[in-house]
Design a protein around this motif. Structure first.
Motif, PDB file in Angstrom:
ATOM      1  N   LEU A 259     -32.920 -16.277 -21.823  1.00 11.52           N
ATOM      2  CA  LEU A 259     -31.738 -15.961 -22.620  1.00 11.52           C
ATOM      3  C   LEU A 259     -30.622 -16.969 -22.375  1.00 11.52           C
ATOM      4  CD1 LEU A 259     -30.179 -13.898 -24.480  1.00 11.52           C
ATOM      5  CD2 LEU A 259     -29.344 -12.877 -22.332  1.00 11.52           C
ATOM      6  N   VAL A 260     -30.308 -17.223 -21.106  1.00 13.32           N
ATOM      7  CA  VAL A 260     -29.196 -18.133 -20.813  1.00 13.32           C
ATOM      8  C   VAL A 260     -29.561 -19.576 -21.135  1.00 13.32           C
ATOM      9  CG1 VAL A 260     -28.226 -16.592 -19.075  1.00 13.32           C
ATOM     10  CG2 VAL A 260     -29.848 -18.366 -18.380  1.00 13.32           C
ATOM     11  N   THR A 261     -30.845 -19.913 -21.072  1.00 16.07           N
ATOM     12  CA  THR A 261     -31.262 -21.274 -21.402  1.00 16.07           C
ATOM     13  C   THR A 261     -31.176 -21.519 -22.902  1.00 16.07           C
ATOM     14  OG1 THR A 261     -32.758 -21.368 -19.497  1.00 16.07           O
ATOM     15  CG2 THR A 261     -33.147 -22.942 -21.288  1.00 16.07           C
ATOM     16  N   GLU A 262     -31.643 -20.554 -23.683  1.00 16.11           N
ATOM     17  CA  GLU A 262     -31.726 -20.738 -25.127  1.00 16.11           C
ATOM     18  C   GLU A 262     -30.435 -20.356 -25.852  1.00 16.11           C
ATOM     19  OE1 GLU A 262     -35.094 -18.501 -26.401  1.00 16.11           O
ATOM     20  OE2 GLU A 262     -36.554 -19.804 -25.391  1.00 16.11           O
ATOM     21  N   GLN A 263     -29.695 -19.379 -25.319  1.00 17.29           N
ATOM     22  CA  GLN A 263     -28.512 -18.893 -26.012  1.00 17.29           C
ATOM     23  C   GLN A 263     -27.244 -19.018 -25.176  1.00 17.29           C
ATOM     24  OE1 GLN A 263     -31.047 -15.143 -27.564  1.00 17.29           O
ATOM     25  NE2 GLN A 263     -28.949 -15.149 -28.292  1.00 17.29           N
ATOM     26  N   GLY A 264     -27.312 -19.775 -24.084  1.00 15.89           N
ATOM     27  CA  GLY A 264     -26.180 -19.882 -23.178  1.00 15.89           C
ATOM     28  C   GLY A 264     -24.917 -20.394 -23.834  1.00 15.89           C
ATOM     29  N   GLY A 265     -25.070 -21.283 -24.814  1.00 19.91           N
ATOM     30  CA  GLY A 265     -23.892 -21.801 -25.484  1.00 19.91           C
ATOM     31  C   GLY A 265     -23.104 -20.740 -26.219  1.00 19.91           C
ATOM     32  N   ASP A 266     -23.777 -19.691 -26.650  1.00 20.28           N
ATOM     33  CA  ASP A 266     -23.122 -18.606 -27.374  1.00 20.28           C
ATOM     34  C   ASP A 266     -22.849 -17.390 -26.495  1.00 20.28           C
ATOM     35  OD1 ASP A 266     -23.052 -19.888 -29.873  1.00 20.28           O
ATOM     36  OD2 ASP A 266     -25.129 -19.345 -30.275  1.00 20.28           O
ATOM     37  N   GLY A 314     -20.595 -12.365 -26.846  1.00 19.39           N
ATOM     38  CA  GLY A 314     -20.797 -13.731 -27.303  1.00 19.39           C
ATOM     39  C   GLY A 314     -20.875 -13.838 -28.812  1.00 19.39           C
ATOM     40  N   ARG A 315     -21.411 -14.940 -29.259  1.00 18.26           N
ATOM     41  CA  ARG A 315     -21.556 -15.196 -30.686  1.00 18.26           C
ATOM     42  C   ARG A 315     -23.018 -15.026 -31.087  1.00 18.26           C
ATOM     43  NH1 ARG A 315     -18.633 -19.375 -28.462  1.00 18.26           N
ATOM     44  NH2 ARG A 315     -16.395 -19.372 -28.941  1.00 18.26           N
ATOM     45  N   ARG A 316     -23.211 -14.618 -32.313  1.00 15.88           N
ATOM     46  CA  ARG A 316     -24.562 -14.468 -32.874  1.00 15.88           C
ATOM     47  C   ARG A 316     -25.441 -13.563 -32.013  1.00 15.88           C
ATOM     48  NH1 ARG A 316     -22.898 -19.480 -34.655  1.00 15.88           N
ATOM     49  NH2 ARG A 316     -23.188 -20.490 -32.668  1.00 15.88           N
ATOM     50  N   LEU A 317     -24.862 -12.501 -31.510  1.00 17.82           N
ATOM     51  CA  LEU A 317     -25.640 -11.519 -30.756  1.00 17.82           C
ATOM     52  C   LEU A 317     -26.231 -10.489 -31.725  1.00 17.82           C
ATOM     53  CD1 LEU A 317     -23.312 -10.757 -27.713  1.00 17.82           C
ATOM     54  CD2 LEU A 317     -25.335 -12.227 -27.747  1.00 17.82           C
ATOM     55  N   GLU A 318     -27.500 -10.259 -31.624  1.00 19.17           N
ATOM     56  CA  GLU A 318     -28.163  -9.259 -32.446  1.00 19.17           C
ATOM     57  C   GLU A 318     -28.569  -8.097 -31.557  1.00 19.17           C
ATOM     58  OE1 GLU A 318     -28.429  -9.154 -35.615  1.00 19.17           O
ATOM     59  OE2 GLU A 318     -27.626 -11.163 -36.045  1.00 19.17           O
ATOM     60  N   GLU A 319     -27.898  -6.959 -31.750  1.00 19.48           N
ATOM     61  CA  GLU A 319     -28.173  -5.804 -30.901  1.00 19.48           C
ATOM     62  C   GLU A 319     -29.634  -5.391 -30.971  1.00 19.48           C
ATOM     63  OE1 GLU A 319     -26.900  -1.100 -30.405  1.00 19.48           O
ATOM     64  OE2 GLU A 319     -25.972  -2.340 -31.946  1.00 19.48           O
ATOM     65  N   SER A 320     -30.199  -5.351 -32.172  1.00 21.64           N
ATOM     66  CA  SER A 320     -31.582  -4.897 -32.322  1.00 21.64           C
ATOM     67  C   SER A 320     -32.547  -5.827 -31.603  1.00 21.64           C
ATOM     68  CB  SER A 320     -31.946  -4.806 -33.809  1.00 21.64           C
ATOM     69  OG  SER A 320     -31.789  -6.065 -34.449  1.00 21.64           O
ATOM     70  N   THR A 321     -32.277  -7.136 -31.647  1.00 21.87           N
ATOM     71  CA  THR A 321     -33.145  -8.103 -30.975  1.00 21.87           C
ATOM     72  C   THR A 321     -33.063  -7.954 -29.464  1.00 21.87           C
ATOM     73  OG1 THR A 321     -32.897  -9.687 -32.791  1.00 21.87           O
ATOM     74  CG2 THR A 321     -33.661 -10.549 -30.674  1.00 21.87           C
ATOM     75  N   LEU A 322     -31.833  -7.853 -28.938  1.00 25.76           N
ATOM     76  CA  LEU A 322     -31.670  -7.664 -27.498  1.00 25.76           C
ATOM     77  C   LEU A 322     -32.343  -6.379 -27.035  1.00 25.76           C
ATOM     78  CD1 LEU A 322     -27.924  -8.716 -27.097  1.00 25.76           C
ATOM     79  CD2 LEU A 322     -29.893  -9.920 -26.148  1.00 25.76           C
ATOM     80  N   ARG A 323     -32.173  -5.339 -27.802  1.00 27.27           N
ATOM     81  CA  ARG A 323     -32.754  -4.047 -27.436  1.00 27.27           C
ATOM     82  C   ARG A 323     -34.275  -4.107 -27.429  1.00 27.27           C
ATOM     83  NH1 ARG A 323     -30.005  -0.914 -30.994  1.00 27.27           N
ATOM     84  NH2 ARG A 323     -31.659  -1.048 -32.539  1.00 27.27           N
ATOM     85  N   GLU A 324     -34.831  -4.753 -28.434  1.00 27.36           N
ATOM     86  CA  GLU A 324     -36.289  -4.846 -28.517  1.00 27.36           C
ATOM     87  C   GLU A 324     -36.848  -5.689 -27.377  1.00 27.36           C
ATOM     88  OE1 GLU A 324     -39.769  -6.350 -31.643  1.00 27.36           O
ATOM     89  OE2 GLU A 324     -37.644  -6.467 -32.192  1.00 27.36           O
ATOM     90  N   GLU A 325     -36.219  -6.822 -27.114  1.00 23.60           N
ATOM     91  CA  GLU A 325     -36.709  -7.691 -26.047  1.00 23.60           C
ATOM     92  C   GLU A 325     -36.607  -7.018 -24.686  1.00 23.60           C
ATOM     93  OE1 GLU A 325     -34.460 -11.268 -26.417  1.00 23.60           O
ATOM     94  OE2 GLU A 325     -35.617 -12.014 -28.132  1.00 23.60           O
ATOM     95  N   LEU A 326     -35.506  -6.319 -24.441  1.00 26.27           N
ATOM     96  CA  LEU A 326     -35.344  -5.637 -23.161  1.00 26.27           C
ATOM     97  C   LEU A 326     -36.309  -4.467 -23.025  1.00 26.27           C
ATOM     98  CD1 LEU A 326     -31.469  -5.787 -22.860  1.00 26.27           C
ATOM     99  CD2 LEU A 326     -33.104  -6.707 -21.211  1.00 26.27           C
ATOM    100  N   THR A 327     -36.633  -3.834 -24.105  1.00 27.82           N
ATOM    101  CA  THR A 327     -37.608  -2.729 -24.067  1.00 27.82           C
ATOM    102  C   THR A 327     -38.950  -3.220 -23.555  1.00 27.82           C
ATOM    103  OG1 THR A 327     -36.505  -1.594 -25.901  1.00 27.82           O
ATOM    104  CG2 THR A 327     -38.772  -0.969 -25.438  1.00 27.82           C
ATOM    105  N   HIS A 328     -39.306  -4.449 -23.917  1.00 28.26           N
ATOM    106  CA  HIS A 328     -40.568  -5.032 -23.441  1.00 28.26           C
ATOM    107  C   HIS A 328     -40.520  -5.362 -21.952  1.00 28.26           C
ATOM    108  CE1 HIS A 328     -42.412  -5.101 -27.328  1.00 28.26           C
ATOM    109  NE2 HIS A 328     -41.493  -5.892 -27.862  1.00 28.26           N
ATOM    110  N   CYS A 329     -39.320  -5.348 -21.358  1.00 32.03           N
ATOM    111  CA  CYS A 329     -39.190  -5.632 -19.929  1.00 32.03           C
ATOM    112  C   CYS A 329     -39.239  -4.363 -19.081  1.00 32.03           C
ATOM    113  CB  CYS A 329     -37.883  -6.370 -19.647  1.00 32.03           C
ATOM    114  SG  CYS A 329     -37.741  -7.980 -20.456  1.00 32.03           S
TER     115      CYS A 329
END
Length: 333
Positions: A259-266, A314-329
């Protein structure tokens, strides 16, 4: 044994009252010695002349913003300060009204010497209570500054009516739900509440429970509790999530790094307190752009619900995407 010098960063949009607050901190220092670094954008320094009571400890970084070309100067000045005989009780950094405070944070977290001799204590954002909602909707700099603060001072509260103050408080809550918000006049607040806050000390980090309630149905059935996304403010928004199930360490840590590597700028700021499978202690992390500080915190108390809470701003945060990715963790059931 080196006792790290606490560093406090004062940020806030143009005209909010940062220098007034800085002067009050110096005036009420009670015999303590503070080094002051003032960043004024322009070839001719202005704010440095307004700082009183610390003639020999004021350093100006002129002709640029500390968040860009003057970053090397910040390292040089701060490195010289920590080497001075006698030392200081603290370092106060006032950024220009257009600066992103994140590079200041990263400087003190990444430079080997500064990391050894200093500790980042707090980012305090001074905001004009009357104009904050408008600034957040029109000025990207104002949103960036507020998003990274752990304390927000709604200054000039005497010039705003109750409706204005309530609107400002709501704007802060929606953009930065973890911030400690105070109404002030000319920055008047006891020094004990402004300094030595330990906001970047993982052992002292707390996430508010407000807004973290569990819905009666819906997403909870899949093992997560959405807590909502803040309204967009000049492209900046916040997402808060709560998970009653424990995380798998081997899944979450690579995800966080990615997350921080790919979206750290935002990613302006992120915080989390997590429960890992097979671990009695809580895992705590804080991120500013691509810089992450993490570690194991105190143990979950007996009978305490080991509920994980995460906040992303941050910028360009998608709640549904974060939620889905974290669910897989999460741990398998």
């Amino acid at each position: 044994m080196i006792k790290p010098i606490p560093v406090t960063v004062l940020t806030g949009f143009l005209g909010a009252g940062k220098t007034t607050l800085l002067n009050r901190l110096l005036r009420d220092a009670g015999g303590k010695r503070y080094a002051v670094i003032v960043n004024e954008y322009g070839e001719i320094g202005i704010d440095g002349d307004l700082v009183v009571g610390a003639e020999e400890e004021v350093y100006e970084l002129n002709n640029g913003c500390v968040c860009c070309k003057l970053r090397g100067d910040l390292v040089r000045v701060a490195s010289n300060l920590v080497r001075r005989p006698g030392g200081f009780d603290g370092i106060l950094i006032e950024t220009t009204g257009l600066a992103d405070p994140a590079p200041v944070v990263q400087t003190f977290q990444l430079d080997d010497l500064l990391r050894q001799y200093t500790r980042l204590d707090s980012i305090i954002c001074v905001a004009d209570a009357r104009h904050l909602p408008t600034q957040l909707s029109t000025m990207p700099e104002a949103s960036t500054q507020l998003a990274q603060a752990d304390m927000v001072l709604l200054n000039k509260a005497d010039l705003a009516d109750e409706a204005m103050l309530a609107a400002a408080e709501l704007a802060v809550q929606e953009l930065n739900p973890t911030a400690d918000v105070r109404r002030v006049v000319r920055g008047e607040l006891p020094l004990a509440q402004l300094l030595d806050r330990g906001a970047f000390d993982n052992a002292r980090m707390r996430l508010p429970s407000i807004g973290l309630g569990k819905p009666a149905n819906g997403p909870a059935a899949h093992g997560y509790q959405p807590v909502g996304a803040g309204r967009h403010s000049a492209g900046v928004s916040s997402v808060s999530l709560s998970f009653p199930r424990r995380f798998e360490r081997s899944r979450f840590l690579p995800w966080l790094q990615r997350l921080v590597t790919e979206q750290g700028g935002d990613l302006l700021r992120a915080k989390g307190i997590l429960a890992f499978s097979g671990e009695s202690r809580r895992f705590v992390f804080q991120a500013v752009h691509m810089t992450v500080d993490s570690g194991m915190g105190r143990a979950w108390a007996a009978g305490e619900a080991a509920e994980s809470k995460l906040v992303f701003i941050g910028r360009r945060l998608e709640e549904s995407t974060l939620r889905e990715e974290l669910t897989h963790c999460l741990e398998d059931v």
